[in-house]
Every structure is written in structure tokens, then in C-alpha cells.
Write an enzyme that holds these catalytic residues in place. Structure first.
Site, PDB file in Angstrom:
ATOM      1  N   CYS A   1      32.978  35.143  38.210  1.00 11.49           N
ATOM      2  CA  CYS A   1      32.792  36.273  37.302  1.00 11.49           C
ATOM      3  C   CYS A   1      31.890  37.285  38.006  1.00 11.49           C
ATOM      4  CB  CYS A   1      32.211  35.827  35.966  1.00 11.49           C
ATOM      5  SG  CYS A   1      30.613  34.995  36.112  1.00 11.49           S
ATOM      6  N   THR A   2      31.444  38.299  37.302  1.00 13.95           N
ATOM      7  CA  THR A   2      30.714  39.404  37.942  1.00 13.95           C
ATOM      8  C   THR A   2      29.404  38.947  38.567  1.00 13.95           C
ATOM      9  OG1 THR A   2      31.639  40.888  36.280  1.00 13.95           O
ATOM     10  CG2 THR A   2      29.822  41.736  37.610  1.00 13.95           C
TER      11      THR A   2
END
Length: 322
Positions: free
Chosen positions: A189-190
Site C-alpha cells: 500500500c502507500t
């Protein structure tokens, strides 16, 4: 609110941070944290919940250091995960410290990343893992984020929000993993926070070989040389920079101010794109009356810019999804 005091052309510092920690008094922390940020001219969003802290803030290096020192002094927050980058202009309009049920909303109350999570994989070892044909690679971010960039071979769940991820996995589990010995599952994810919960969720579902990218895409883009990278595109971030690329330099995407979707340069060539008003994705989702309202708002923003004043438009998505 004070403005950051900058030395000459010194860039602003941006800190994306999170920590799962038991904060029994999290409601009492909101006002002091907000006051400290305002005192140092720091802007952005911090989310506080019983399970910890999450957010992205920006300011001068001195201001960011002061806020991070206060966060590290909170119970079990000395090891708060922080990714630092820079911005040429302030990427936030204001400072907000908000109280939440979860610092990243998954809607699974039994999940506790402090107890069990997947295996962390350093960015330098990530390429080998996701290049293994026996590894299933899943992008846990939302559909609009995946569209502007992702890793090679990654599966897009096409979720609108992270809350949809558990149902998606349960629905697609047999198709993804088969009925025999489950393959390795690598997720990213980010900044790493969504994977803390998604790997804990898969563990709870009985999947043993679960891995996630330590520090998320941001850390990978920070340390991985471009010539060795398996990342394709740019990475959506939850501030006015919109996207960043390798070295965490600001990317080429902008936001559609009607629907808040990120737009690549080619998206802005569509005849349905009108700056501040619509893009090809949302043109048919809005009425002409709504577009007229957006058009007037955009006109006011341009007038404010000419006067040298900030016009606060629609808010960026909160870092609860970062």
C-alpha cells in the site's frame, strides 16, 4: 494559524506517519497536538483513535521535528513509522486533528496489528518476492490509486474503499489461491498502514505465508534505483502534490476538483475535461447545474490566486486511506 518560516528557498518537509499503539486517552491528545502544529505552522491531517495515530503533515524541518518529537513521546509511539519527502509549496490548506474509531478503516473490530501481522519485506528484497511466479501480489489500495501506478504483476481488487477489502478477499479467495496449498501472498500500500491490517486479516483467515512491503510504496520509491524498479507509473498521495515518483519527487498528475480523482496528463486531453469543473470519468455523473457551480468556484479560486490569497476548495481525501 502561523505560516511556516522558511529559510530562502528551503523546501517544505512532508511527513507521512502512522503507529498502532494503545492510546487510552486519545481524545485528550487532540487539542494539544493541534495547538502544537498551529504554533509551528504545520498543516495537514492527523487521525487519533484508541488503536494509534495516522496522518500526513507538512511544514518547515524545524516544525516537523517539533511535532514528531511530541508524537514519539506518546505511549508506545517512540517507534512511529515516518516517511519524509519534500514539497515546493505547502500541500495542505489547514491543520486538522480528528478523532476516529480506526486510524485506517477496515471495519474488522477483531483485527489487531499489534498482535499479529505478515512478514515485513525490505524494499531491497521486494523485487525478488513479487517476481516469484509462486507469489500472488495484491495491491490493497483503492481503484483510483491503482490506476495511476502499481507494481508489475499486481492484482487490483477494484475497491472503492479499504472497508471493501475483506469481502473482496473472501469472495475471490478460491480463485486467487486455489484449493491446494496456498501460495505466498505479497501485499503493498502507500505507506504501509493498510498492509498492517490486511496482512493481519489474512492471517486470521488462515493464510500463513503473508508478506508486506515495509514502509510501503513511498519507502520503495525513496530507496530503489529507477533502473532496478518494478514500479510502473506514479504513486497517489493524500495531499496537493497528488502523486510522487522515484526519489519522491512530485509527479505529473493533478486532481479533478469535481470528483477528486487523479488525472494523468493524457486524461487532461479529453474534450470532457474542464479544469476545476469535470473530467471524462465524472462528466456524466454531474448535472449542468453542478458543473456551473464548480465553474464559479474555480473562477473564485483563480481570483484568490491573483490576489495572493489561499482559497480553500474541496478537501483532499483523508490519510485514513493511506
Amino acid at each position: 494559524m502561523q505560516n511556516p518560516v522558511r529559510r530562502s528557498n528551503e523546501p517544505l518537509r512532508v511527513a507521512a506517519l502512522y503507529r498502532f499503539a494503545r492510546l487510552d486517552n486519545y481524545r485528550d491528545l487532540r487539542e494539544p497536538l493541534e495547538q502544537l502544529c498551529n504554533q509551528h505552522g504545520v498543516r495537514g491531517t492527523l487521525l487519533l483513535a484508541h488503536e494509534g495515530i495516522n496522518g500526513t503533515i507538512a511544514g518547515t524541518p524545524e516544525g516537523i521535528d517539533a511535532v514528531l518529537a511530541a508524537i514519539r513521546a506518546l505511549p508506545d509511539c517512540a517507534e512511529v513509522d515516518v516517511k519524509l519527502s519534500t514539497a515546493s509549496t505547502m500541500p495542505f490548506h489547514r491543520m486538522k486533528v480528528r478523532l476516529k474509531r480506526e486510524i485506517v478503516t477496515m471495519g474488522q473490530p477483531d483485527i489487531d496489528p499489534r498482535s499479529v501481522v505478515g512478514t515485513y519485506v525490505e524494499p531491497q528484497d521486494w523485487n525478488a518476492l513479487i517476481s516469484d511466479p509462486d507469489t500472488i501480489v495484491i495491491d490493497t489500495r483503492n481503484d483510483y490509486e491503482v490506476e495511476v501506478g502499481t507494481f508489475a504483476r499486481a492484482i487490483n481488487p477494484h475497491t472503492v474503499s479499504f472497508r471493501e477489502f475483506p469481502d473482496w478477499f473472501r469472495r475471490e479467495r478460491e480463485r486467487l489461491l486455489g484449493t491446494g496449498k496456498p501460495p505466498k501472498v505479497a501485499m503493498f500500500c502507500t505507506g504501509g498502514i493498510r498492509c498492517e491490517k490486511s496482512t493481519a486479516f489474512l492471517k486470521q483467515e488462515g493464510i500463513e505465508d503473508v508478506f508486506h512491503l515495509k514502509g510501503g510504496i513511498l519507502k520503495y520509491l525513496e530507496v530503489m534505483p529507477l533502473e532496478q524498479s518494478l514500479w510502473q507509473g506514479e504513486c497517489f498521495v493524500f495531499d496537493q502534490r497528488v502523486t510522487v515518483g522515484h526519489g519522491l519527487v512530485e509527479g505529473d498528475c493533478t486532481l479533478c476538483h469535481a470528483c477528486r480523482r487523479p488525472l494523468k496528463p493524457e486524461d487532461r486531453q479529453s474534450p470532457l475535461y474542464e479544469e476545476g469543473v469535470s473530467c471524462a470519468a465524472c462528466h456524466d455523473e454531474r448535472t449542468e447545474e453542478q458543473r456551473a457551480s464548480y465553474r464559479e468556484r474555480h473562477r473564485q479560486e483563480l481570483l484568490a490566486q491573483r490576489r495572493g490569497a489561499a482559497h480553500v476548495g474541496a478537501a483532499m481525501p483523508e490519510p485514513a486511506e493511506s
